[in-house]
Scaffold this motif. Structure first.
Motif, short mmCIF file in Angstrom:
data_model
loop_
_atom_site.label_atom_id
_atom_site.label_comp_id
_atom_site.label_asym_id
_atom_site.label_seq_id
_atom_site.Cartn_x
_atom_site.Cartn_y
_atom_site.Cartn_z
N GLU A 110 97.76 -118.30 13.55
CA GLU A 110 98.66 -117.71 14.54
C GLU A 110 98.18 -116.33 15.00
O GLU A 110 98.73 -115.79 15.96
CB GLU A 110 100.07 -117.60 13.96
N GLU A 111 97.15 -115.78 14.35
CA GLU A 111 96.74 -114.42 14.68
C GLU A 111 95.25 -114.27 14.98
O GLU A 111 94.85 -113.29 15.62
CB GLU A 111 97.11 -113.47 13.53
N ASN A 112 94.42 -115.19 14.53
CA ASN A 112 92.97 -115.05 14.70
C ASN A 112 92.43 -115.93 15.82
O ASN A 112 92.96 -117.00 16.09
CB ASN A 112 92.23 -115.45 13.41
N GLY A 113 91.33 -115.49 16.43
CA GLY A 113 90.57 -116.36 17.29
C GLY A 113 89.73 -117.28 16.42
O GLY A 113 88.85 -116.80 15.69
N ASP A 114 89.98 -118.58 16.44
CA ASP A 114 89.35 -119.53 15.53
C ASP A 114 89.19 -120.88 16.18
O ASP A 114 89.79 -121.15 17.24
CB ASP A 114 90.19 -119.70 14.25
N ASN A 115 88.43 -121.74 15.52
CA ASN A 115 88.38 -123.15 15.93
C ASN A 115 88.38 -124.02 14.69
O ASN A 115 87.81 -123.66 13.65
CB ASN A 115 87.17 -123.44 16.82
N LEU A 116 89.04 -125.16 14.78
CA LEU A 116 89.17 -126.10 13.67
C LEU A 116 88.92 -127.50 14.20
O LEU A 116 89.52 -127.91 15.19
CB LEU A 116 90.58 -126.02 13.05
N LEU A 117 88.01 -128.23 13.54
CA LEU A 117 87.66 -129.57 13.98
C LEU A 117 88.14 -130.62 12.99
O LEU A 117 88.16 -130.37 11.78
CB LEU A 117 86.15 -129.71 14.15
N ALA A 118 88.51 -131.78 13.51
CA ALA A 118 88.88 -132.94 12.69
C ALA A 118 87.89 -134.05 13.01
O ALA A 118 87.86 -134.55 14.13
CB ALA A 118 90.30 -133.38 13.00
N PHE A 119 87.05 -134.40 12.04
CA PHE A 119 86.10 -135.49 12.19
C PHE A 119 86.65 -136.73 11.49
O PHE A 119 87.08 -136.66 10.34
CB PHE A 119 84.76 -135.15 11.55
N HIS A 120 86.63 -137.86 12.18
CA HIS A 120 86.98 -139.14 11.57
C HIS A 120 85.75 -140.03 11.67
O HIS A 120 85.65 -140.90 12.54
CB HIS A 120 88.20 -139.74 12.27
N ASP A 121 84.81 -139.79 10.77
CA ASP A 121 83.51 -140.42 10.84
C ASP A 121 82.95 -140.55 9.43
O ASP A 121 82.88 -139.55 8.69
CB ASP A 121 82.57 -139.59 11.72
N ALA A 122 82.54 -141.75 9.04
CA ALA A 122 82.11 -142.00 7.67
C ALA A 122 80.84 -141.22 7.31
O ALA A 122 80.73 -140.67 6.21
CB ALA A 122 81.88 -143.49 7.46
N ALA A 123 79.89 -141.13 8.24
CA ALA A 123 78.63 -140.44 7.95
C ALA A 123 78.86 -138.95 7.75
O ALA A 123 78.30 -138.33 6.83
CB ALA A 123 77.64 -140.67 9.08
N ILE A 124 79.69 -138.35 8.59
CA ILE A 124 79.98 -136.92 8.44
C ILE A 124 80.78 -136.67 7.18
O ILE A 124 80.53 -135.69 6.44
CB ILE A 124 80.71 -136.39 9.69
N ALA A 125 81.73 -137.55 6.86
CA ALA A 125 82.52 -137.40 5.65
C ALA A 125 81.62 -137.46 4.42
O ALA A 125 81.78 -136.66 3.47
CB ALA A 125 83.59 -138.48 5.57
N SER A 126 80.66 -138.36 4.41
CA SER A 126 79.73 -138.45 3.28
C SER A 126 78.88 -137.20 3.16
O SER A 126 78.62 -136.71 2.06
CB SER A 126 78.82 -139.68 3.45
#
Length: 366
Positions: A292-308
């Motif tokens: 709520e206060e910082n300039g940021d970025n957050l990603l959600a990956f739904h990918d088996a290779a990246i999860a591994s």
């Protein structure tokens, strides 16, 4: 190739640093947005950082460099590359663009070589550049982008959110819900788990979930590294520099890297080898206040290779610091050693309900 940096804590360290020289060499092709929060002003080397910024401003023009901090910090760590006025590539992650960020701390960085993704990041940059104070009420801060996860064969399925938000639940609730719905494992590396918000609450509650293989590393408040073990409510604290004088030959003495944060990651992996694996990562510390206060970025990956891939990094850190913890407890009378077959070291891995049983079953899955 013009390059832009999104709000970042990564001020150039000295006027002769490679970062400063490289940025200055871009001249009018550069637009640079840097953090100017009070903590940055009080940090060491403030005069040298000001000197570096002055050098860059002189080379590229003062109107090509801005400083700001939203409500608290400008905390993104992003580079956007443009060709002929069009954003074509973006680099982001948890790493500050500094020697410590790249050579001492544990961090992760990802690159999207895709114009559509770069355009999303450029929109966030333009909002910060033109109206940082109005960022949290802007459209780019009001959702996840793209609105639906990409179905592009060239890219993993993912979405990204940009903070600050009016309500941190927008970005953090999906992460907390994924942790709550985990069926087999949650692996993490998070700089600090003492903050507010549903994600860190869920992480702190992991030791109580006996059906999960929940494992991770974090930086403790006193500078040690904390290793959370499956089924244990008592984390192990490990001094980062403990092996400094204890590395056996022929390995070189470890470089401690000075004081400060070592685990700088901000990622959570849910069910990495399950039917619906997920990874959440970026510059966000996953805390309510920061979102709520910082300039940021957050990603959600739904990918088996990246999860591994992220799961391997989590286990690498866990095993490394578990080894440090074991070395700390070893003595000359009882040195660290491998158990023999006669000691039946494998027996705990076949006892149902134990952390080692869950570990064996988890990693035996396809």
């Amino acid at each position: 190739m013009p390059t832009r940096t999104f709000p970042s804590t990564s001020s150039p360290t000295t006027s002769t640093s490679p970062t400063s020289r490289r940025l200055a060499s871009l001249r009018s092709r550069l637009r640079l947005y840097l953090d100017d929060s009070d903590i940055r002003k009080r940090s060491g080397g403030a005069a040298r950082k000001a000197e570096a910024l002055a050098l860059i401003g002189k080379k590229v023009g003062a109107d090509h460099v801005k400083r700001g901090h939203f409500s608290r910090f400008s905390h993104g760590k992003i580079l956007i590359q443009k060709r002929k006025g069009v954003a074509v590539k973006v680099l982001a992650g948890s790493a500050n663009f500094s020697v410590r960020g790249l050579y001492v701390q544990s961090n992760n960085v990802f690159v999207f070589d895709d114009a559509d993704v770069a355009a999303i990041y450029e929109e966030a940059f333009e909002q910060a550049w033109n109206d940082a104070r109005g960022f949290k009420k802007s459209p780019i801060a009001g959702g996840w982008f793209p609105p639906k996860p990409l179905a592009d064969a060239k890219l993993p399925s993912f979405q990204v959110s940009f903070a600050p938000h009016v309500d941190s639940d927008l970005s953090l609730r999906p992460v907390a819900e994924a942790i709550a719905a985990a069926k087999s494992s949650v692996l993490f590396a998070i700089m600090d788990v003492d903050g507010s918000g549903p994600v860190l609450e869920a992480v702190r509650g992991l030791p109580a979930r006996k059906n999960l293989y929940a494992f991770g590393t974090t930086q403790s408040v006193d500078g040690d590294l904390e290793v959370t073990s499956p089924g244990s409510t008592e984390p192990v604290f490990v001094p980062f520099g403990y092996l400094h004088a204890k590395v056996p030959k022929p390995f070189r003495e470890e470089v401690q890297g000075g004081s400060g944060i070592v685990i700088h990651h901000k990622f959570v992996v849910v069910d990495f080898n399950g039917d619906d694996p997920a990874v959440f990562a970026g510059s966000s510390n996953l805390a309510g206040g920061g979102e709520e206060e910082n300039g940021d970025n957050l990603l959600a990956f739904h990918d088996a290779a990246i999860a591994s891939t992220y799961a391997v990094e989590a286990i690498r850190l866990i095993d490394h610091y578990r080894f440090r913890a074991a070395m700390k407890e070893a003595t000359k009378a009882e040195p660290l050693r491998l158990k023999t077959r006669g000691e039946k070291w494998a027996a705990p891995y076949f006892k149902p309900g134990t952390p080692k049983f869950r570990e064996r079953v988890l990693f035996a899955q396809g």
